[in-house]
Design an enzyme around this catalytic site. Structure first.
Site, PDB file in Angstrom:
ATOM      1  CG  ASP A 272      -0.160  -0.087   2.522  1.00 51.41           C
ATOM      2  OD1 ASP A 272       0.841   0.393   2.727  1.00 51.41           O
ATOM      3  OD2 ASP A 272      -0.884  -0.588   3.462  1.00 51.41           O
ATOM      4  CB  ALA A 273       0.165   4.922   0.349  1.00 48.18           C
ATOM      5  CE  LYS A 274       1.030   1.175   6.495  1.00 44.64           C
ATOM      6  NZ  LYS A 274      -0.306   1.186   5.866  1.00 44.64           N
TER       7      LYS A 274
ATOM      8  CE  LYS B 207      -4.042  -7.001   8.083  1.00 42.28           C
ATOM      9  NZ  LYS B 207      -4.894  -6.130   7.173  1.00 42.28           N
ATOM     10  NE  ARG B 208       4.218  -4.083   5.898  1.00 45.04           N
ATOM     11  CZ  ARG B 208       2.889  -3.723   5.615  1.00 45.04           C
ATOM     12  NH1 ARG B 208       1.722  -3.346   6.198  1.00 45.04           N
ATOM     13  NH2 ARG B 208       2.681  -3.543   4.208  1.00 45.04           N
TER      14      ARG B 208
ATOM     15  CE  LYS C  86      -5.361  -1.058   0.831  1.00 42.31           C
ATOM     16  NZ  LYS C  86      -5.511  -0.816   2.428  1.00 42.31           N
TER      17      LYS C  86
ATOM     18  CG  ASP D  47      -7.173   2.241   3.016  1.00 42.74           C
ATOM     19  OD1 ASP D  47      -6.686   3.391   3.595  1.00 42.74           O
ATOM     20  OD2 ASP D  47      -7.165   1.245   3.618  1.00 42.74           O
TER      21      ASP D  47
ATOM     22  CG  ASN E 292      -3.293   1.873   3.525  1.00 43.18           C
ATOM     23  OD1 ASN E 292      -3.586   1.528   2.507  1.00 43.18           O
ATOM     24  ND2 ASN E 292      -3.952   1.092   4.840  1.00 43.18           N
TER      25      ASN E 292
ATOM     26  CD  GLU F  83      -7.150   0.294   8.612  1.00 42.16           C
ATOM     27  OE1 GLU F  83      -6.025  -0.411   8.462  1.00 42.16           O
ATOM     28  OE2 GLU F  83      -8.039   0.327   8.041  1.00 42.16           O
TER      29      GLU F  83
ATOM     30  CG  HIS G  62      -9.229  -2.961   9.511  1.00 40.53           C
ATOM     31  ND1 HIS G  62      -8.321  -3.847  10.264  1.00 40.53           N
ATOM     32  CD2 HIS G  62      -8.726  -2.894   8.319  1.00 40.53           C
ATOM     33  CE1 HIS G  62      -7.267  -3.988   9.549  1.00 40.53           C
ATOM     34  NE2 HIS G  62      -7.467  -3.331   8.370  1.00 40.53           N
TER      35      HIS G  62
END
Length: 374
Positions: free
Chosen positions: A23-25, A59-60, A174, A203, A205, A255, A305
């Site tokens: 995503d954008a991150k 996540k991650r 996204k 989104d 993010n 979220e 979410h």
């Protein structure tokens, strides 16, 4: 004499993703692509042989930490009456008081809390939504998993069309790329493909600053979006409120928050038109219901979410405006059952509790397991 908890089994399960997700991150270097999701499963059995299952996820990073903390506090529920869910939530949070009442600590106990609710509904012979008090048998649903930024726009469009053909009602993609014009081109292609009447969300993010979020929000107005999600850092409450006031398009966020208190700050500030609490992140169903009650009092829309296997039930029990639930097929390999999507909605299963059982594949992906017995 009340039935009591005889055993609790905790499992750490590593779910590999077919494609590394961005995503954008990721595109701006804040994070690396996501290649797996870690799950914490809790399986409770009572002296009479009744059982319940719950889960949390990370996540991650954080999966091993959730599992370790859950193992520390799990003995607190052995021998207790499983019907006393609120009492047990408080007991578990105090058992881990030194690590606080938000973040990893409540995410760890969330799996146990969800299992207790699943058990309670099963013992009543009801689906979880019916136990809580359902306001609808189906919930509006939108797909997210097909709209990530690593996918070329042709793939995103194909994914969107397949989702609609599968009975899903809305599409989210996204945004937040380094070049905002790329966002507009991708969004234009999706809107042209799905038509003007299909609900469409974006989104970011947490990618933008306040000025960029305002400028982009105004540019995105032509697409008739249901919402713009996380335009700012998740903890920038004042900024989200400021952007929400400036734009006609609703703002969705929540979220990433991991406590009831954090959600109340968001609600009180008018920072979200659409609230997106996450039961595994906020501490389980017990805490989610507190957040939802406040959201309903402020007449907010609700769109929980991820974790649709849990959130379908909680959205169906929301007394406010017709909510949304997020469709991700990522978790499908973990369970033997599938949720039905039809006519733009996701429908409650007729099975008791959450209506899920762990698959053989989930057992095969288990990397750690501990059983606590009386």
């Amino acid at each position: 004499m009340a039935d009591t908890i005889a055993s609790l089994t905790l499992s750490s399960v590593r779910l590999p993703l077919v494609t590394a997700i961005s995503d954008a991150k990721v595109l701006t270097g804040r994070q690396k692509p996501m290649r797996e999701v870690m799950f914490l499963f809790a399986e409770i059995t009572t002296e009479s042989g009744d059982g319940g299952i719950g889960f949390s996820y990370s996540k991650r990073a954080g999966g091993p930490g959730q599992y370790a903390h859950a193992c520390e506090i799990a003995p607190e529920v052995i021998g207790e009456d499983p019907s006393d869910i609120g009492k047990l939530w408080t007991k578990l949070v105090w058992a881990g008081a030194s690590v606080g009442r938000s973040g990893l600590s409540v995410q760890a106990l969330a799996a146990i809390d969800v299992a207790l609710w699943d058990l309670k509904a099963k013992r009543a012979g009801l689906g979880l939504a019916k136990l809580i008090g359902a306001h609808r048998d189906g919930v509006r649903t939108y797909n997210t998993s097909g709209g990530f930024l690593q996918a070329p726009i042709e793939e995103v469009v194909d994914n969107a069309l397949r989702s609609l053909q599968a009975g899903i009602g809305g599409i989210k993609i996204k945004v937040g790329q380094p070049d905002w014009r790329t966002d507009l081109k991708r969004l234009t292609a999706v809107r042209e493909a799905i038509g003007d009447d299909v609900p469409l969300m974006v989104d970011a993010n947490q990618q933008w600053d306040r000025a960029t979020a305002t400028r982009m929000g105004r540019r995105l107005g032509e697409f008739d979006l249901v919402w713009i999600e996380e335009p700012l850092d998740a903890y920038d409450v004042e900024g989200h409120a400021e952007v929400a006031r400036r734009l006609d398009t609703p703002i969705a966020t929540g979220e990433m928050l991991t406590s009831v208190g954090e959600h109340l700050k968001l609600i009180d500030a008018g920072a979200a038109d659409v609230l997106q609490p996450d039961a595994p992140r906020v501490g389980g169903i017990t805490q989610f219901l507190k957040v939802a009650a406040h959201a309903e009092q402020r007449h907010l829309d609700l769109a929980p979410h991820f974790a649709m296997e849990i959130h379908l039930h909680l959205a169906a029990a929301y007394p406010g405006n017709d909510p949304w639930v997020e469709h991700f097929e990522w978790l499908d390999p973990l369970f033997d059952e599938r949720l039905e999507t039809r006519d733009g909605r996701m429908w409650l299963p007729d099975r008791p509790g959450l209506g899920i059982t762990l698959s053989d594949q989930a057992r095969a992906w288990t990397v750690a397991k501990t059983e606590f017995v009386r």
